[in-house]
Motif scaffolding. Structure first.
Motif, short mmCIF file in Angstrom:
data_model
loop_
_atom_site.label_atom_id
_atom_site.label_comp_id
_atom_site.label_asym_id
_atom_site.label_seq_id
_atom_site.Cartn_x
_atom_site.Cartn_y
_atom_site.Cartn_z
N SER A 149 0.86 -1.18 0.00
CA SER A 149 0.00 0.00 0.00
C SER A 149 0.90 1.23 0.00
O SER A 149 1.71 1.40 0.90
N PHE A 150 0.81 2.02 -1.05
CA PHE A 150 1.61 3.23 -1.14
C PHE A 150 0.92 4.22 -2.05
O PHE A 150 -0.02 3.88 -2.78
N ASP A 151 1.36 5.44 -2.00
CA ASP A 151 0.76 6.51 -2.79
C ASP A 151 0.82 6.18 -4.28
O ASP A 151 1.84 5.72 -4.78
N GLY A 152 -0.29 6.42 -4.95
CA GLY A 152 -0.35 6.23 -6.39
C GLY A 152 -0.74 4.84 -6.83
O GLY A 152 -0.94 4.60 -8.02
N LEU A 153 -0.84 3.88 -5.90
CA LEU A 153 -1.17 2.50 -6.25
C LEU A 153 -2.62 2.41 -6.72
O LEU A 153 -3.53 2.95 -6.10
N ILE A 154 -2.84 1.72 -7.82
CA ILE A 154 -4.17 1.53 -8.37
C ILE A 154 -5.04 0.77 -7.37
O ILE A 154 -4.53 -0.09 -6.62
N ALA A 155 -6.31 1.07 -7.33
CA ALA A 155 -7.24 0.33 -6.47
C ALA A 155 -7.25 -1.13 -6.89
O ALA A 155 -7.18 -1.46 -8.08
N ALA A 156 -7.31 -2.03 -5.91
CA ALA A 156 -7.28 -3.46 -6.18
C ALA A 156 -8.34 -3.88 -7.19
O ALA A 156 -8.07 -4.67 -8.09
N GLU A 157 -9.53 -3.34 -7.07
CA GLU A 157 -10.62 -3.71 -7.98
C GLU A 157 -10.31 -3.28 -9.41
O GLU A 157 -10.60 -4.00 -10.37
N ASP A 158 -9.71 -2.11 -9.57
CA ASP A 158 -9.38 -1.63 -10.91
C ASP A 158 -8.26 -2.46 -11.52
O ASP A 158 -8.31 -2.82 -12.70
N GLY A 159 -7.24 -2.76 -10.75
CA GLY A 159 -6.15 -3.59 -11.24
C GLY A 159 -6.64 -4.97 -11.63
O GLY A 159 -6.28 -5.50 -12.68
N ASN A 160 -7.49 -5.54 -10.80
CA ASN A 160 -8.04 -6.87 -11.08
C ASN A 160 -8.84 -6.86 -12.38
O ASN A 160 -8.73 -7.78 -13.20
N ARG A 161 -9.63 -5.82 -12.59
CA ARG A 161 -10.44 -5.71 -13.82
C ARG A 161 -9.53 -5.62 -15.05
O ARG A 161 -9.76 -6.30 -16.06
N ILE A 162 -8.48 -4.84 -14.96
CA ILE A 162 -7.55 -4.69 -16.07
C ILE A 162 -6.87 -6.02 -16.39
O ILE A 162 -6.81 -6.45 -17.55
N VAL A 163 -6.36 -6.68 -15.37
CA VAL A 163 -5.67 -7.96 -15.56
C VAL A 163 -6.61 -8.98 -16.19
O VAL A 163 -6.25 -9.65 -17.17
N LYS A 164 -7.81 -9.11 -15.66
CA LYS A 164 -8.77 -10.08 -16.21
C LYS A 164 -9.16 -9.75 -17.64
O LYS A 164 -9.30 -10.65 -18.48
N THR A 165 -9.35 -8.47 -17.93
CA THR A 165 -9.77 -8.07 -19.28
C THR A 165 -8.72 -8.44 -20.31
O THR A 165 -9.04 -9.05 -21.35
N TYR A 166 -7.47 -8.10 -20.06
CA TYR A 166 -6.42 -8.39 -21.04
C TYR A 166 -6.11 -9.88 -21.11
O TYR A 166 -5.87 -10.41 -22.20
N ALA A 167 -6.11 -10.57 -19.99
CA ALA A 167 -5.84 -12.01 -20.01
C ALA A 167 -6.92 -12.75 -20.79
O ALA A 167 -6.62 -13.64 -21.60
N THR A 168 -8.17 -12.35 -20.60
CA THR A 168 -9.27 -13.00 -21.32
C THR A 168 -9.20 -12.70 -22.81
O THR A 168 -9.35 -13.60 -23.64
N ALA A 169 -8.94 -11.45 -23.18
CA ALA A 169 -8.84 -11.09 -24.59
C ALA A 169 -7.68 -11.83 -25.27
O ALA A 169 -7.81 -12.30 -26.41
N PHE A 170 -6.56 -11.96 -24.56
CA PHE A 170 -5.41 -12.68 -25.10
C PHE A 170 -5.75 -14.16 -25.31
O PHE A 170 -5.45 -14.72 -26.37
N ALA A 171 -6.39 -14.77 -24.33
CA ALA A 171 -6.78 -16.18 -24.46
C ALA A 171 -7.78 -16.37 -25.59
O ALA A 171 -7.67 -17.33 -26.37
#
Length: 178
Positions: A128-150
Motif C-alpha cells: 500500500s503506497f501513494d499512487g497504487l491503483i485500487a485493487a478492484e481496478d487492477g483486477n479488472r484490467i488484468v482479467k480483461t487483457y488475459a481474457t482477450a489474449f486467451a
C-alpha cells in the motif's frame, strides 16, 4: 506471477545465460538466489533448458530476473502476454524483458499505477503506497487483457480491439507489441 512468470519464460524456450552465470556462480559473484544451490549437474540442466512443448502461450505477470536470461529470452517461441507494473519495485527490469522477447504475437500490458501485488488477490493488502491503483481496478484490467489474449489464441477476434488499443480499458495502461 513473479517467480512463476520468470519460470514461464524457461518453459517457453528461454535460454539461461550460463556462459556468464556458470563462471559467476563458481566465483561466488553471481546472483545468490540462483547460485546458492548451483551444482555441476544443475548447471548442465539449466544449460540444456526447460522447454515444455505442451504449453501454447504464456501470461507472465510481474516477471523478473532478466539477468538470468538476457538475450536468451529471444528464444521464447510461444506468444507471451507480459504484464508489468510501473510502481513495482521488485521488477525493475520489465522494460528489458519485453525488449528481449521477439515474438510477433507478444504483447505488453504495462499498468503505470500497478505494484507487484496488483496481479494477485493480495493487491491492496501486502502493499500500500501513494499512487497504487485500487485493487478492484487492477483486477479488472488484468482479467480483461488475459481474457482477450486467451480468446485471440483460441481464434476469437472479439478481444482484438482491446489488444490493439482501439478500445481503452484504462488510462493507466500502456500497450506495446513488436
Amino acid at each position: 506471477h513473479s517467480f512463476g512468470g520468470y519460470t514461464l519464460f524457461a518453459l517457453g524456450g528461454g535460454t539461461y545465460d550460463m556462459g556468464t552465470l556458470g563462471p559467476a556462480c563458481a566465483a561466488g559473484t553471481g546472483p545468490e538466489e540462483f547460485c546458492s544451490t548451483m551444482t555441476p549437474g544443475y548447471e548442465s540442466l539449466f544449460g540444456s533448458g526447460f522447454i515444455e512443448p505442451r504449453i501454447d502461450a504464456y501470461i507472465a505477470m510481474a516477471p523478473g530476473d532478466y539477468p538470468l536470461f538476457g538475450s536468451g529470452l529471444s528464444t521464447v517461441n510461444r506468444p507471451v502476454l507480459h504484464m508489468s507494473g510501473g510502481l513495482d519495485p521488485r521488477t525493475p527490469d520489465s522494460d528489458a524483458i519485453f525488449s528481449a522477447l521477439t515474438g510477433d504475437d507478444d504483447l505488453r500490458v504495462h499498468i503505470t499505477s500497478a505494484g507487484h501485488q496488483t496481479f494477485t488477490d493480495y493487491s491492496g493488502i501486502l502493499e500500500s503506497f501513494d499512487g497504487l491503483i485500487a485493487a478492484e481496478d487492477g483486477n479488472r484490467i488484468v482479467k480483461t487483457y488475459a481474457t482477450a489474449f486467451a480468446e485471440k489464441l483460441l481464434g476469437d477476434a472479439i478481444g482484438a480491439p482491446i489488444l490493439n488499443g482501439t478500445v481503452e480499458v484504462s488510462s493507466d495502461v500502456e500497450l506495446s507489441s513488436h
